[in-house]
Design a protein around this motif. Structure first.
Motif, mmCIF file in Angstrom:
data_model
loop_
_atom_site.group_PDB
_atom_site.id
_atom_site.type_symbol
_atom_site.label_atom_id
_atom_site.label_comp_id
_atom_site.label_asym_id
_atom_site.label_seq_id
_atom_site.Cartn_x
_atom_site.Cartn_y
_atom_site.Cartn_z
ATOM 1 N N SER A 123 -34.326 -34.786 33.764
ATOM 2 C CA SER A 123 -34.253 -34.272 35.131
ATOM 3 C C SER A 123 -33.605 -35.252 36.102
ATOM 4 C CB SER A 123 -35.663 -33.936 35.637
ATOM 5 O OG SER A 123 -36.488 -35.087 35.602
ATOM 6 N N PHE A 124 -33.390 -36.507 35.694
ATOM 7 C CA PHE A 124 -32.719 -37.530 36.508
ATOM 8 C C PHE A 124 -33.450 -37.802 37.818
ATOM 9 C CE2 PHE A 124 -29.451 -35.396 33.960
ATOM 10 C CZ PHE A 124 -29.022 -36.461 33.185
ATOM 11 N N GLY A 166 -11.094 -39.840 30.138
ATOM 12 C CA GLY A 166 -10.455 -40.789 31.039
ATOM 13 C C GLY A 166 -10.742 -42.222 30.592
ATOM 14 N N GLY A 167 -10.323 -43.166 31.403
ATOM 15 C CA GLY A 167 -10.511 -44.575 31.072
ATOM 16 C C GLY A 167 -11.980 -44.962 31.046
ATOM 17 N N LYS A 168 -12.248 -46.079 30.414
ATOM 18 C CA LYS A 168 -13.633 -46.536 30.284
ATOM 19 C C LYS A 168 -14.122 -47.088 31.614
ATOM 20 C CE LYS A 168 -11.997 -50.966 28.438
ATOM 21 N NZ LYS A 168 -10.570 -50.605 28.502
ATOM 22 N N GLY A 169 -15.420 -46.877 31.876
ATOM 23 C CA GLY A 169 -16.055 -47.438 33.063
ATOM 24 C C GLY A 169 -15.652 -46.794 34.375
ATOM 25 N N GLN A 170 -15.198 -45.572 34.361
ATOM 26 C CA GLN A 170 -14.773 -44.911 35.587
ATOM 27 C C GLN A 170 -15.810 -43.914 36.116
ATOM 28 O OE1 GLN A 170 -10.841 -43.315 35.231
ATOM 29 N NE2 GLN A 170 -9.918 -45.271 34.674
ATOM 30 N N GLY A 171 -16.976 -43.914 35.546
ATOM 31 C CA GLY A 171 -18.060 -43.123 36.111
ATOM 32 C C GLY A 171 -18.142 -41.693 35.648
ATOM 33 N N LYS A 172 -17.623 -41.392 34.466
ATOM 34 C CA LYS A 172 -17.675 -40.002 33.982
ATOM 35 C C LYS A 172 -19.121 -39.557 33.769
ATOM 36 C CE LYS A 172 -15.094 -41.030 30.476
ATOM 37 N NZ LYS A 172 -14.743 -42.415 30.875
ATOM 38 N N THR A 173 -19.880 -40.351 33.048
ATOM 39 C CA THR A 173 -21.273 -39.982 32.765
ATOM 40 C C THR A 173 -22.126 -40.028 34.016
ATOM 41 O OG1 THR A 173 -21.061 -40.817 30.495
ATOM 42 C CG2 THR A 173 -23.293 -40.568 31.373
ATOM 43 N N PHE A 174 -21.946 -41.068 34.852
ATOM 44 C CA PHE A 174 -22.787 -41.206 36.041
ATOM 45 C C PHE A 174 -22.502 -40.106 37.055
ATOM 46 C CE2 PHE A 174 -23.984 -43.366 40.092
ATOM 47 C CZ PHE A 174 -25.335 -43.459 39.821
ATOM 48 N N GLN A 175 -21.247 -39.756 37.233
ATOM 49 C CA GLN A 175 -20.918 -38.655 38.131
ATOM 50 C C GLN A 175 -21.525 -37.342 37.633
ATOM 51 O OE1 GLN A 175 -18.495 -38.214 41.071
ATOM 52 N NE2 GLN A 175 -19.393 -40.235 41.312
ATOM 53 N N THR A 176 -21.494 -37.139 36.322
ATOM 54 C CA THR A 176 -22.091 -35.927 35.762
ATOM 55 C C THR A 176 -23.593 -35.893 36.011
ATOM 56 O OG1 THR A 176 -20.389 -35.952 34.038
ATOM 57 C CG2 THR A 176 -22.296 -34.536 33.684
ATOM 58 N N GLU A 177 -24.283 -37.019 35.834
ATOM 59 C CA GLU A 177 -25.724 -37.074 36.067
ATOM 60 C C GLU A 177 -26.051 -36.829 37.536
ATOM 61 O OE1 GLU A 177 -26.951 -40.827 34.578
ATOM 62 O OE2 GLU A 177 -26.855 -40.231 32.463
ATOM 63 N N LEU A 178 -25.247 -37.341 38.442
ATOM 64 C CA LEU A 178 -25.475 -37.082 39.864
ATOM 65 C C LEU A 178 -25.331 -35.596 40.185
ATOM 66 C CD1 LEU A 178 -23.567 -40.082 41.529
ATOM 67 C CD2 LEU A 178 -26.045 -39.786 41.318
ATOM 68 N N ILE A 179 -24.371 -34.947 39.552
ATOM 69 C CA ILE A 179 -24.175 -33.513 39.783
ATOM 70 C C ILE A 179 -25.350 -32.728 39.199
ATOM 71 C CG2 ILE A 179 -22.707 -31.540 39.221
ATOM 72 C CD1 ILE A 179 -20.323 -33.478 39.311
ATOM 73 N N PHE A 180 -25.837 -33.130 38.039
ATOM 74 C CA PHE A 180 -27.010 -32.469 37.455
ATOM 75 C C PHE A 180 -28.211 -32.581 38.387
ATOM 76 C CE2 PHE A 180 -25.385 -33.198 32.860
ATOM 77 C CZ PHE A 180 -24.587 -32.079 32.969
ATOM 78 N N GLN A 181 -28.389 -33.746 38.966
ATOM 79 C CA GLN A 181 -29.509 -33.927 39.885
ATOM 80 C C GLN A 181 -29.347 -33.067 41.132
ATOM 81 O OE1 GLN A 181 -29.702 -37.542 42.182
ATOM 82 N NE2 GLN A 181 -31.894 -37.801 41.769
ATOM 83 N N ALA A 182 -28.124 -32.998 41.666
ATOM 84 C CA ALA A 182 -27.892 -32.222 42.878
ATOM 85 C C ALA A 182 -28.038 -30.718 42.628
ATOM 86 C CB ALA A 182 -26.502 -32.528 43.432
ATOM 87 N N PRO A 187 -30.369 -30.952 31.568
ATOM 88 C CA PRO A 187 -29.579 -30.847 30.332
ATOM 89 C C PRO A 187 -30.299 -31.465 29.142
ATOM 90 C CG PRO A 187 -28.817 -32.703 31.614
ATOM 91 C CD PRO A 187 -29.935 -32.071 32.415
ATOM 92 N N VAL A 188 -29.805 -31.113 27.969
ATOM 93 C CA VAL A 188 -30.213 -31.760 26.722
ATOM 94 C C VAL A 188 -29.112 -32.754 26.373
ATOM 95 C CG1 VAL A 188 -30.781 -31.426 24.293
ATOM 96 C CG2 VAL A 188 -31.481 -29.730 25.979
ATOM 97 N N ILE A 189 -29.464 -34.028 26.282
ATOM 98 C CA ILE A 189 -28.482 -35.096 26.136
ATOM 99 C C ILE A 189 -28.410 -35.547 24.685
ATOM 100 C CG2 ILE A 189 -27.752 -37.376 26.938
ATOM 101 C CD1 ILE A 189 -27.743 -35.316 29.132
ATOM 102 N N MET A 190 -27.194 -35.723 24.200
ATOM 103 C CA MET A 190 -26.947 -36.310 22.889
ATOM 104 C C MET A 190 -25.926 -37.432 23.044
ATOM 105 S SD MET A 190 -26.749 -33.121 20.197
ATOM 106 C CE MET A 190 -26.565 -34.302 18.850
ATOM 107 N N SER A 191 -25.926 -38.335 22.076
ATOM 108 C CA SER A 191 -24.960 -39.430 22.084
ATOM 109 C C SER A 191 -24.168 -39.413 20.785
ATOM 110 C CB SER A 191 -25.676 -40.779 22.245
ATOM 111 O OG SER A 191 -26.470 -41.061 21.114
ATOM 112 N N ALA A 192 -23.129 -40.219 20.746
ATOM 113 C CA ALA A 192 -22.288 -40.266 19.554
ATOM 114 C C ALA A 192 -23.034 -40.827 18.362
ATOM 115 C CB ALA A 192 -21.042 -41.106 19.835
#
Length: 345
Positions: A123-124, A166-182, A187-192
């Motif tokens: 739920s972030f 996109g490039g590494k360290g540009q906030g793809k995951t963090f921006q997505t989590e902020l949008i989920f919170q807003a 979501p159900v999260i998985m990793s590589a």
């Protein structure tokens, strides 16, 4: 005489029964025969009479062991189909397990997998602060989620997967989590790291299980949910000297099948017409999608979104992070201009 001897034997066997010897009608060219009339009470058991042992008794009116589902399957059949271990499903019951091991903390009926029933969704709520969300990023994520939820109302093909790269360290995951919170998305999260296993087929089954879990969140809790896989190219990408495994192929095939049939997902049980899964949007992040299997990233299955924050986005991100520390916007602009290529490194 032989026939009369047979009938006399019957009379001796059943002395209290009344037998009537009726002469059969005369048939032309043949002799008359004697027909035996036996009362119905001794010929065959009446259909209304219960069997000798009486009707079959149920264990209990509330017992689930003898109950049947809509398909006519009993409890033990369902238990074998859907549960790996009956001990985990049943747990410790009062009166069956010694009271020394039951305790009062978890109640009289303890669940031995209590510690393993963790919340699958996130739920972030831990994200505190006034962070900046890029409008372009928000528009892409929100539109992808909404389009998949109303895909049955649209007369167009809606891709199930959104690939954010996109490039590494540009906030793809963090921006997505902020949008989920807003947006209130859980979501159900998985990793590589979960896309490989020592046993063949486990990662593919795990993806289908997580997909169905997100569908159950939508159906049972009435919340927006999705499946997110971080750094998918790290688990499925083909680089210089990497080895392709069976699990890589199964994971790719699973994601392609989910994209083509998002409402029919099986984890090993029998197919049922009523077993329809809610369509769950999938979001994946990565650095280089050209290393992935080409049919997986085609437009019909995956919509690609390249994220590269521009100068204005970088200024707003940094300013929001340090606004409470008394740093002005002009100082942030001077800092960003002093290190113009910092985001690309």
């Amino acid at each position: 005489m032989a026939a009369l001897g047979f009938y006399s034997d019957l009379v001796l066997l059943f002395p209290r029964r009344s037998f009537v010897l009726n002469p059969s009608p005369k048939i032309k060219g043949k002799k008359r025969r004697l027909a035996l009339s036996i009362p119905p009470s001794c010929s065959r058991r009446s259909p209304n009479r219960p069997p000798p042992d009486g009707p079959k008794k149920r264990i209990s009116e509330q017992s689930s062991w003898e109950s049947k589902d809509a398909d006519g399957k009993d409890y033990l059949y369902r238990l074998g189909q859907e549960a790996d271990n009956m001990n985990i499903a049943v747990g410790a019951r009062k009166g069956i397990v010694d009271d020394l091991f039951v305790g009062e903390f978890l109640g009289k009926d303890s669940d031995i997998v209590f510690d393993y029933r963790q919340k699958v969704t996130r739920s972030f709520e831990y994200l505190e602060g006034d962070y900046y969300i890029a409008p372009v990023f928000l528009d892409k994520i929100a539109c992808h989620i909404v389009k998949n939820y109303i895909a049955h109302l649209l007369n167009v093909k809606v891709p199930l997967i959104l690939g954010i790269w996109g490039g590494k360290g540009q906030g793809k995951t963090f921006q997505t989590e902020l949008i989920f919170q807003a947006m209130g998305v859980e979501p159900v999260i998985m990793s590589a790291g979960e896309l490989e296993s020592e046993r063949a087929g486990e990662p593919g089954k795990l993806i289908r299980e997580r997909y169905r879990t997100a569908s159950q969140v939508i159906q049972n809790q009435g919340k927006i949910s999705c499946l997110m896989i971080n750094d998918i190219d790290a688990g499925l990408g083909r680089f210089g000297n990497t080895q392709m495994t069976v699990n890589n192929q199964i994971v790719v095939g699973t994601l392609m099948n989910l994209s083509d049939n998002p409402t029919r997902v099986s984890i090993g049980q029998k197919w049922r017409e009523s077993d329809v899964t809610h369509r769950v949007p999938i979001l994946v992040t990565g650095n280089d999608f050209s290393t992935l299997y080409a049919p997986l990233i085609r437009d019909g299955r995956m919509e690609k979104f390249y994220w590269q924050p521009d100068r204005e986005d970088v200024i707003n991100i940094v300013y929001r992070m340090y606004a409470k520390d008394g740093i002005s916007r002009d100082e942030v602009i001077s800092l960003v201009d002093t290190f113009p290529n910092q985001v690309d490194k």
